[in-house]
Every structure is written in C-alpha cells, then in structure tokens.
Design a protein around this motif. Structure first.
Motif, short mmCIF file in Angstrom:
data_model
loop_
_atom_site.label_atom_id
_atom_site.label_comp_id
_atom_site.label_asym_id
_atom_site.label_seq_id
_atom_site.Cartn_x
_atom_site.Cartn_y
_atom_site.Cartn_z
N THR A 142 0.79 -1.08 -0.06
CA THR A 142 0.05 -0.06 0.07
C THR A 142 1.03 1.32 -0.14
OG1 THR A 142 -0.08 0.08 2.58
CG2 THR A 142 -1.89 -1.17 1.26
N THR A 143 0.14 2.28 0.05
CA THR A 143 1.03 3.53 -0.03
C THR A 143 1.45 3.93 1.50
OG1 THR A 143 1.22 5.82 -0.50
CG2 THR A 143 -0.52 5.14 0.42
N SER A 144 2.35 5.04 1.92
CA SER A 144 2.65 5.12 3.21
C SER A 144 3.10 6.84 3.28
CB SER A 144 4.23 4.46 3.38
OG SER A 144 4.81 4.86 2.30
N ALA A 145 3.03 7.31 4.61
CA ALA A 145 3.15 8.59 4.71
C ALA A 145 4.52 8.64 5.69
CB ALA A 145 2.23 9.15 5.35
N TYR A 146 5.39 9.66 5.46
CA TYR A 146 6.39 9.89 6.19
C TYR A 146 6.29 11.23 6.92
CZ TYR A 146 8.39 6.11 3.46
OH TYR A 146 8.41 4.83 2.82
N LEU A 147 6.48 11.15 8.29
CA LEU A 147 6.71 12.67 8.97
C LEU A 147 8.09 13.20 8.77
CD1 LEU A 147 4.48 11.82 12.18
CD2 LEU A 147 3.70 12.64 9.84
N MET A 148 8.23 13.78 7.85
CA MET A 148 9.65 14.53 7.33
C MET A 148 10.25 15.81 8.07
SD MET A 148 10.59 11.80 5.22
CE MET A 148 12.02 12.68 4.84
N LEU A 149 11.27 15.87 8.18
CA LEU A 149 11.99 17.14 8.63
C LEU A 149 12.98 17.34 7.61
CD1 LEU A 149 12.19 16.96 12.46
CD2 LEU A 149 10.67 18.63 11.07
N GLY A 150 13.20 18.61 7.33
CA GLY A 150 14.55 18.75 6.21
C GLY A 150 13.80 19.37 5.06
N GLU A 151 14.74 19.22 3.79
CA GLU A 151 14.37 20.02 2.72
C GLU A 151 13.31 19.06 1.85
OE1 GLU A 151 16.37 21.24 -1.50
OE2 GLU A 151 17.67 20.70 0.46
N VAL A 152 12.17 19.67 1.51
CA VAL A 152 11.24 18.89 0.85
C VAL A 152 11.89 18.31 -0.46
CG1 VAL A 152 9.12 19.24 -0.59
CG2 VAL A 152 9.15 20.54 1.30
N GLY A 153 11.60 17.23 -0.91
CA GLY A 153 12.08 16.37 -1.96
C GLY A 153 12.69 15.10 -1.89
N GLY A 154 12.97 14.58 -0.17
CA GLY A 154 13.69 13.42 -0.26
C GLY A 154 14.36 13.24 1.05
N PRO A 155 14.19 11.94 1.70
CA PRO A 155 14.47 11.68 3.09
C PRO A 155 15.94 11.56 2.97
CG PRO A 155 13.75 9.82 2.19
CD PRO A 155 13.43 10.85 0.99
N GLY A 156 16.86 11.66 2.04
CA GLY A 156 18.12 11.76 1.99
C GLY A 156 18.76 13.15 2.83
N ARG A 157 17.83 14.25 2.65
CA ARG A 157 17.89 15.51 2.91
C ARG A 157 17.48 15.57 4.36
NH1 ARG A 157 18.01 15.82 -2.68
NH2 ARG A 157 15.74 16.00 -2.67
N GLY A 158 16.84 14.90 5.05
CA GLY A 158 16.45 15.05 6.57
C GLY A 158 16.29 13.73 7.09
N ILE A 159 15.12 13.87 8.17
CA ILE A 159 14.79 12.60 9.11
C ILE A 159 13.57 12.50 9.27
CG2 ILE A 159 14.90 14.49 10.95
CD1 ILE A 159 16.83 12.13 12.39
N TRP A 160 13.09 11.40 9.92
CA TRP A 160 11.66 11.28 9.91
C TRP A 160 11.59 10.17 11.27
CZ3 TRP A 160 14.22 9.27 6.11
CH2 TRP A 160 14.08 7.73 5.68
N PRO A 161 10.49 10.61 12.42
CA PRO A 161 10.57 9.50 13.40
C PRO A 161 9.48 8.35 13.24
CG PRO A 161 8.82 11.47 13.59
CD PRO A 161 9.69 11.67 12.24
N MET A 162 8.60 8.38 12.23
CA MET A 162 7.67 7.37 12.06
C MET A 162 7.24 7.31 10.66
SD MET A 162 4.49 8.55 14.48
CE MET A 162 5.29 8.32 16.12
N THR A 163 6.48 6.27 10.33
CA THR A 163 5.85 6.17 8.86
C THR A 163 4.65 5.47 9.08
OG1 THR A 163 8.12 5.69 8.02
CG2 THR A 163 6.36 4.98 6.58
N LEU A 164 3.51 6.15 8.51
CA LEU A 164 2.38 5.63 8.77
C LEU A 164 1.91 4.86 7.38
CD1 LEU A 164 2.42 8.25 10.43
CD2 LEU A 164 0.31 8.50 10.32
N TYR A 165 0.96 3.72 8.02
CA TYR A 165 0.63 2.70 6.82
C TYR A 165 -0.64 2.31 6.95
CZ TYR A 165 5.73 1.70 6.17
OH TYR A 165 7.00 1.74 5.77
N PRO A 166 -1.61 2.48 5.69
CA PRO A 166 -3.08 1.85 6.02
C PRO A 166 -3.05 0.46 6.11
CG PRO A 166 -2.78 3.11 3.94
CD PRO A 166 -1.42 2.93 4.51
N GLY A 167 -4.17 -0.03 6.88
CA GLY A 167 -4.12 -1.41 7.69
C GLY A 167 -3.97 -2.53 6.48
N ALA A 168 -4.81 -2.31 5.27
CA ALA A 168 -4.62 -3.67 4.50
C ALA A 168 -5.68 -4.69 5.43
CB ALA A 168 -3.84 -4.21 4.07
#
Length: 631
Positions: free
Chosen positions: A523-549
């Motif tokens: 399924t898709t996912s959602a990342y709570l990102m900090l840092g420059e918009v555009g990719g996680p390589g430029r920031g950090i995230w504490p958690m990833t959210l997933y729909p439950g299927a």
C-alpha cells in the motif's frame, strides 16, 4: 607536470576526452579499477591517492610510462562507460546483461566486467562468449541472494578476479572455475531448489533485486506478448497475504500438522518465492480471499499470474508446487557452479540462526516457529539443533509460541546452563511474565523482527524511503499519493481515526515538517519528514504511517533507522522517545524493540489525550533535531 615535452598532446588527445566523458567521481573510480586490473587486488578506493603516488614515484617512471598509463586509462574509459550506460553497448545480449546488472546495483562486479571487456577488445573473447561469462556473474549474485549467502565478501571476491583468473583455460571457463571455488559459496542446484521452497525470499536482498528475480522468471515463459517491464509499474505481491483473514487461516488449518498452528504455517511460507508474484494492482489485491484474487490475476498480462489464477485453491501444497516450477526455471536461467568443489552451504543456515540469536536485544524473546520461519526451516529442526549444539548464545530465549519453556528443553552443555532455572535467566534478561507464567507476548520478536535485526534498514518497508515525495500527482489527472493514502486508510479505519491522522499531519506541517509519500509496494505510506522537501536523504523522520490492509492502520516508529541519524545515534535520546510514546494509553513498546521498528495502532489517536501526547512528542523530536548542531 611530469610530461614536460608531450604534456599538451597527451592532455588534448587523452585527458580532456576522459574528463568530458566521465564525472570526477567516475574518473576516480576508473583510476581505482585500473590499479585493480593491473594487479593491486587489495587497494581500497579511499587509498587511491596514496597508491597512485607510490606508482609514479618509483624510480624509472618517465614520460613514456606516464603517457602509456594515461593512454590505457583513456582506452579503458570506453569499457567503463558501457557499465555506467548500458545503452552504449552494441551487442544486444551483452547490453541486456549489463542492464540487469545495473538494475541489481552490482558495481561490486566492475573489476570482472572490465576484465571481460578488455579481453574482448584484445580478441581473446567474442561477444557471445562475453555474454556467457556475464551469465556466470549474474548467476553467482542471484543464487547467493536467493540462498541468503552474506554479501560482505563480494568486494574481495570480484576485486581478486583479475589476479586469480586461471591462465590455462579460456577466459569464460576460467571465470566459471574461479567463481566455483569452494570458498566462493556459489550455491548449487540442490541448494537453490531447497531455498526456493523454504527460505523467506521476501526478507533478503534489496527490493529491486527481488523484483528482478521475479521479472527474469516471468520472461522465461517466453510469452508471445511480453510485458514492457520498463514502463509497467509492477511491485511484489504476496498471493497468500501478509495479514491473512479467517478464510486464509481456515485453508491453512486444513494443512497444519498436529504440532503446528495455521499461524505458524503462514509465517513459514508467506515470504517464500512460491507465494510471490509481480502485479500493478497490489492495493486492489490486498488481503482478499483467493477467489477475489483469482479474478484480478486472471486478467493480468503476466504468464505467472495467469497460472496462479488457474489454480483452484491456494495453500501450502500450491505454494510448494509453484516453488518447484520456479526452481526448474531458475536452474535453467542461472547456470550452476562447476561440480566437484564440495558443498559447505548447510552449516551456514545454522550460522544465521546463531547470528540472529546473538543479536537478540535485552528484554526480548522469540519462538521456535518464528526462528524457523526466519531460517526457512522447521520448528522441530530448530529445537533439535539448539538442544544439541553447545555454545549458542541466547538459545534459552527461544520459547514455545505461548511463551513457555519447551517441555523438551535441555541445556546443550553444562557450561551453557549456569543456573539451571531457565525462568530466572529469562528474568535476568529483562523478560516479563504474565499471570499464567508465560513470557510477555509484547516482548516477542516475530520472524519479520528477526530479519530486521540483521538487515538493518535494508528491508522492503524502506523501499519508499528512498523515493518519498510530497503528495503530488504522478501524472496529470491521476490520484495523488496523498489521496491514495487517505483512500486506503478510510477503507480500513473509522472516520474518527482518519480525521485524527489528518490533524496529526496538520500539526506536523505546523512544526515546519512535511508529509512524504512512498510509492508503496503493498500500500502507500506517509513519512513525517523534517528537512528539505524532496527526499528523505536530506532530512529525517520519526515514524512512517501505513494503511492497514484489513487490520487497521499503523504508525511504525523507526528506532532502527534513527540509530544511524544524529542526534538520535545517542541511545538515551531514543530511549526517551520510547518512554514518551509509552505514555500513550494502549502503547507498551518493550525496551528490546528499541533496535527495531515497532508499530502503534492509528486508532489510538481517536483519544484526545493520546493525540495531545503524540503531538508533544513530535514537537520534542523536532526540537532535538534542530538542536543537533549546537549540542
């Protein structure tokens, strides 16, 4: 500077074209490969400058030698560009092999490939022989990946090829012989067939490698209208889903032996190759009963999916039958090592068990079934091995699925026992017990948890992390990733949970963060990102959210990922994050999962108090990250 008379000619004829055809980093890599091809099979990339200095400071190195070196570098740059840009290769078989190795991310094989291209240019190999040699390299990588051979010695193996290639046979046969050496661990047909039947393929290697294996197997059917894999948005799908409903468990229960539950059978076979396929409709397939999946797979353009759809039911018998069919194709696709080198593969399976048990974090336990599913073995075989093998770290922390010490448990050797009281040893290791005397199920590590212990962040749920994007549409008029995330979430969770997640995202954006969405392999996912918009390589995230299927959405707390990102390399900070999350009503993450990626049910956010505590925790996380440069 050392070319006082021919410097301008050499610069314009050889060096300037080199600089124009390769980036600085690529040119540096080519210089390193040149050293390896010239016999320095132990030079490290980071030692390139020192090695080059030694090379040119030797007495007798004059202008002629330096010019010859640069001329040779220029010649080999054409070979190197083909590795980087396979479309520049004119021979279709070699071009296809290069593209597969590029998709595999097999830069480790460059010394061997450069040697083959050099020998082809010198006339020692023709193009068909070069392509055949490349099939040995591909087979070596693919068979080792399927059979879960560790990759940590691949650099050494391929760096040694130029210096160790036998001189008494043609190049292709010499490469085949060299890679078949006993200490190279190239799995034979019997081992490959066994691992295709039993090993959790989905939990090993990179996601693009797993996808490539399935792609090659699909291509082997030779369908008259082959799929355009470059254009198709295909991902890996579990036919028997990762979250089985009651109907799936009923089917498995019919096949389960007396000493194995349907859940344990599911854990053992869900990730095996026989249960996996490629599809562009993962979210539609989800965890539906097999009859619904049949309808969707029947209309697939992939031959492997049509064959699955033609099956009346889908259980362990069908998974094993398909595994045997795929094993026949894999053996035909990827050549075997030469016979007569002996097999040293079996002990490595148990070495993997010893390795993961030694890595069990404080305050965790696992079951015989979980360990068996991780290994691709059986629970009884695991129990017998642990009972008869002295010196296995944490063997006593392998319990029954109910969290009890097995009736057949015994210490393998007196020195293992220490205190004969297993429960006392478990308590000393931080294991809690319920009122019934069972180990706390919250502290149990599943087969997936065990895989994550050894895989680091290289698991399938990390796939989207490399391509996380803001929730924009992928093409005009298409559903955005953000819209797809909330559609899938709403299909499985209450309106109150969905609104709580929307409020959480709004708070995060108010803190200066942004929401990244992965492409999603199930399924898709959602990342709570900090840092420059555009990719996680430029920031950090504490958690990833997933729909439950089918089982409710979750928030995955990425402790394992954070352990390598400042300032959360400090374990005390991660422990504080754990403590703050455990303050939420209904959350009790054991300390042992501080090295993993535990989940929190998104439905818990329906409570105002939980939502407030989580937003406070996220604010704390943001502040720690922003203060990282001043502490």
């Amino acid at each position: 500077m050392r070319l006082t008379t021919r410097g301008e000619h050499v610069y314009e004829t050889y060096w300037l074209p080199l600089q124009n055809s390769l980036s600085n980093d690529e040119l540096e890599q080519l210089m390193w490969l040149q050293l390896v091809l010239d016999g320095d099979d132990r030079v490290r990339r980071q030692d390139l400058y020192t090695a080059q200095q030694k090379r040119f400071e030797k007495s007798g190195t004059g202008e002629a030698e330096i010019e010859a070196y640069i001329r040779e570098l220029h010649r080999r740059s054409a070979h190197f560009r083909r590795l980087l840009h396979p479309e520049e290769e004119t021979d279709p078989a070699i071009r296809a092999a290069l593209r597969r190795l590029d998709a595999w991310q097999a830069a480790v094989t460059y010394p061997a490939l450069m040697l083959l291209f050099d020998r082809r240019e010198r006339g020692e190999l023709d193009s068909p022989e070069t392509a055949r040699a490349m099939t040995y390299i591909e087979s070596f990588l693919v068979r080792r990946m399927i059979c879960r051979v560790p990759t940590n010695n691949l650099n050494r193996i391929f760096q040694a090829v130029p210096g160790q290639l036998p001189l008494d046979v043609p190049v292709t046969e010499g490469l085949h012989r060299l890679l078949s050496s006993e200490n190279r661990f190239w799995p034979d047909d019997a081992d490959l067939r066994d691992k295709i039947r039993t090993a959790p393929f989905y939990q090993y290697g990179r996601w693009q490698q797993r996808k490539l294996v399935l792609q090659r197997l699909e291509e082997s059917y030779g369908h008259p209208e082959p799929v355009d894999f470059a254009a198709a948005q295909l991902t890996v799908e579990h036919v028997m889903p990762q979250s089985p409903g009651d109907e799936w468990l009923r089917v498995l229960g019919e096949e389960a032996a007396d000493d194995e539950t349907a859940e344990e059978l599911h854990a053992r076979f869900q990730h095996t190759l026989g249960n996996l396929t490629l599809t562009a409709v993962n979210s539609e397939l989800s965890n539906h009963p097999f009859e619904r999946k049949q309808d969707l797979l029947h209309g697939s353009h992939l031959e492997m999916n049509r064959r699955i759809a033609a099956t009346e039911r889908w259980g362990v018998r069908e998974i094993l039958a398909r595994a045997d069919e795929l094993a026949d194709r894999a053996i035909a696709l990827w050549p075997a090592p030469l016979r007569g080198v002996g097999r040293a593969e079996r002990s490595r399976d148990w070495q993997l068990a010893h390795q993961v048990l030694a890595a069990l974090p404080h305050g965790t336990w696992t079951s015989y079934g979980d360990l068996a599913a991780f290994l691709g073995s059986g629970a009884q075989a695991v129990g017998n091995h642990l009972a008869n093998t002295p010196g296995v770290a944490n063997a006593y922390r392998v319990l029954t699925s109910e969290g009890k010490v097995s009736d057949g448990f015994r210490w393998a050797a007196p020195q293992d026992a220490g205190s004969d009281d297993v429960r006392a040893r478990l308590a000393a290791d931080g294991i809690r017990f319920t009122a019934t005397g069972a180990a706390d199920p919250a502290q149990r590590l599943t087969a997936d948890d065990l895989a994550a212990l050894l895989a680091g962040t290289d698991d399938d749920r990390a796939d989207g992390e490399d391509t996380a994007q803001a929730g924009t549409a992928e093409a005009p008029g298409e559903e955005t990733r953000a819209e797809r995330f909330f559609r899938q979430l709403a299909a499985d969770d209450s309106p109150e949970t969905v609104e709580a997640v929307r409020a959480l995202f709004a708070h995060w954006e108010g803190l200066g963060g942004w929401i990244g969405h992965g492409a999603g392999h199930v399924t898709t996912s959602a990342y709570l990102m900090l840092g420059e918009v555009g990719g996680p390589g430029r920031g950090i995230w504490p958690m990833t959210l997933y729909p439950g299927a089918g089982r409710g959405g979750t928030a995955e707390v990425v402790f394992q990922y954070l352990a390598a990102r400042k300032p959360f390399t400090d374990r005390a900070l991660r422990a504080e994050l754990l403590s703050r999350l455990n303050a939420l009503d209904g959350v009790d993450i054991p300390e042992g999962k501080l090295e993993l990626r535990p989940n929190i049910r998104l439905s818990l956010l329906e409570k105002d108090s939980n939502r407030e505590l989580l937003t406070e925790t996220l604010t704390w996380f943001r502040d720690r990250w922003e203060d990282r440069g001043t502490s």
